[in-house]
Scaffold this motif. Structure first.
Motif: not given
Length: 316
Positions: A33-39, A74-77, A92-97, A126-129
């Motif tokens: 639910e916390a991740a679902a708040a990410i838009d 940690a937040q991105l993961e 999110l995978a883009h930013v994490l990479s 992350a870049a692959r995803e």
């Protein structure tokens, strides 16, 4: 059961763990639910935070922002791992990479090579995803520097050549230039002057006219930066034009790239020492040492000590 191995509680083969199972379910639900708040707006905010960390790293070095980097990763993961919507998850995978690649470069700068390798593996995954060839090529290209610092320049050169062959036509011009220059540096360390010069010529031909590309904010490259890179490579072969290349690059530095300036002054001092100009080399070594200390760069610090020892021997 015939062998006496049946569970004591036949109604609940795993025992009575209903309470802990419910705790796990509740915890997982809360994370989803916390991740679902990410838009899209939140993704932009996270992207901006990573860009700000990149700018701070250029001026202050990784040690000064280590806590901020750990918190950002940690937040991105956390939100990436529990994101369900495919579009948001990919972004999110883009930013994490991008963030993991930055952390990998910082670890390399402090000579934490195992950490650097792991961060780059994370960035590659992350870049692959994210299905982003530019991010993937960049993370693989940076990982080659871990091989260089491990004393494996031949494998680094091979990796960079593979990355260029695989992704060169699929990534923006600034990144194509960066990959060519990185191959030149690996080849120079290997002692392969022909490959080095060919890659440098390709980098110069590929460099776009604009100083930056918003699609690859992790690559900062213009004519001055490329001159610095060229000098870094050719100083190893005693090229007499190296000093002018490096002085030109130093004149074009804007004072916000402290790590790059420290490396540039090391190269210039190296070239001057090779020419026997000890007095001219000393101020560059002194300033490089100041910058390396400011940003906590053990990588540059080791090289500065080597050059200082060479200067001491040359003055005898």
């Amino acid at each position: 059961m015939l062998f006496g191995l049946a569970p004591l509680d036949l109604a609940s083969p795993t025992g009575d763990h209903g309470g802990s199972h419910q705790e796990q379910a509740d915890e997982l639900t809360a994370r989803i639910e916390a991740a679902a708040a990410i838009d899209l707006t939140m993704v932009m905010i996270l992207t901006t935070e990573t860009n700000n960390l990149r700018l701070m790293d250029r001026r202050l070095g990784g040690a000064a922002i280590a806590d901020k980097m750990r918190a950002q990763i940690a937040q991105l993961e956390g939100v990436h791992r529990h994101a369900i919507r495919p579009g948001i998850r990919a972004q999110l995978a883009h930013v994490l990479s991008e963030t993991a690649a930055l952390a990998g470069w910082q670890a390399l700068d402090t000579c934490a090579l195992s950490d650097a390798w792991d961060h780059h593996e994370h960035a590659i995954s992350a870049a692959r995803e994210a299905e982003n060839p530019a991010l993937l090529a960049y993370a693989c290209g940076q990982q080659a520097y871990v091989l260089i610092d491990l004393g494996r320049p031949a494998e680094a050169t091979e990796l960079l050549q593979h990355v260029r062959t695989t992704y060169d036509r699929r990534v923006p011009g600034h990144l194509r230039t960066w990959l060519a220059a990185a191959e030149a540096e690996a080849a120079a360390i290997l002692g392969d002057e022909a490959t080095c010069r060919t890659a440098l010529d390709q980098a110069a031909a590929l460099l776009p006219g604009d100083d930056a590309d918003p699609h690859v904010p992790y690559v900062s490259l213009n004519t001055h930066h490329l001159a610095r890179w060229r000098g870094n490579c050719l100083v190893r072969f005693g090229d007499p034009d190296t000093i002018e290349d490096l002085r030109s690059a130093l004149a074009g530095m804007d004072g916000t790239y402290n790590r790059a300036e420290a490396g540039l002054r090391c190269d210039l001092a190296h070239a001057l020492l090779a020419m026997g100009e000890l007095d001219a080399a000393q101020p560059h070594l002194y300033r490089a040492d100041q910058l390396a200390t400011t940003i906590g760069s053990r990588r540059h610090g080791r090289r500065i000590k080597e050059l200082m020892r060479a200067a001491t021997r040359g003055s005898r």
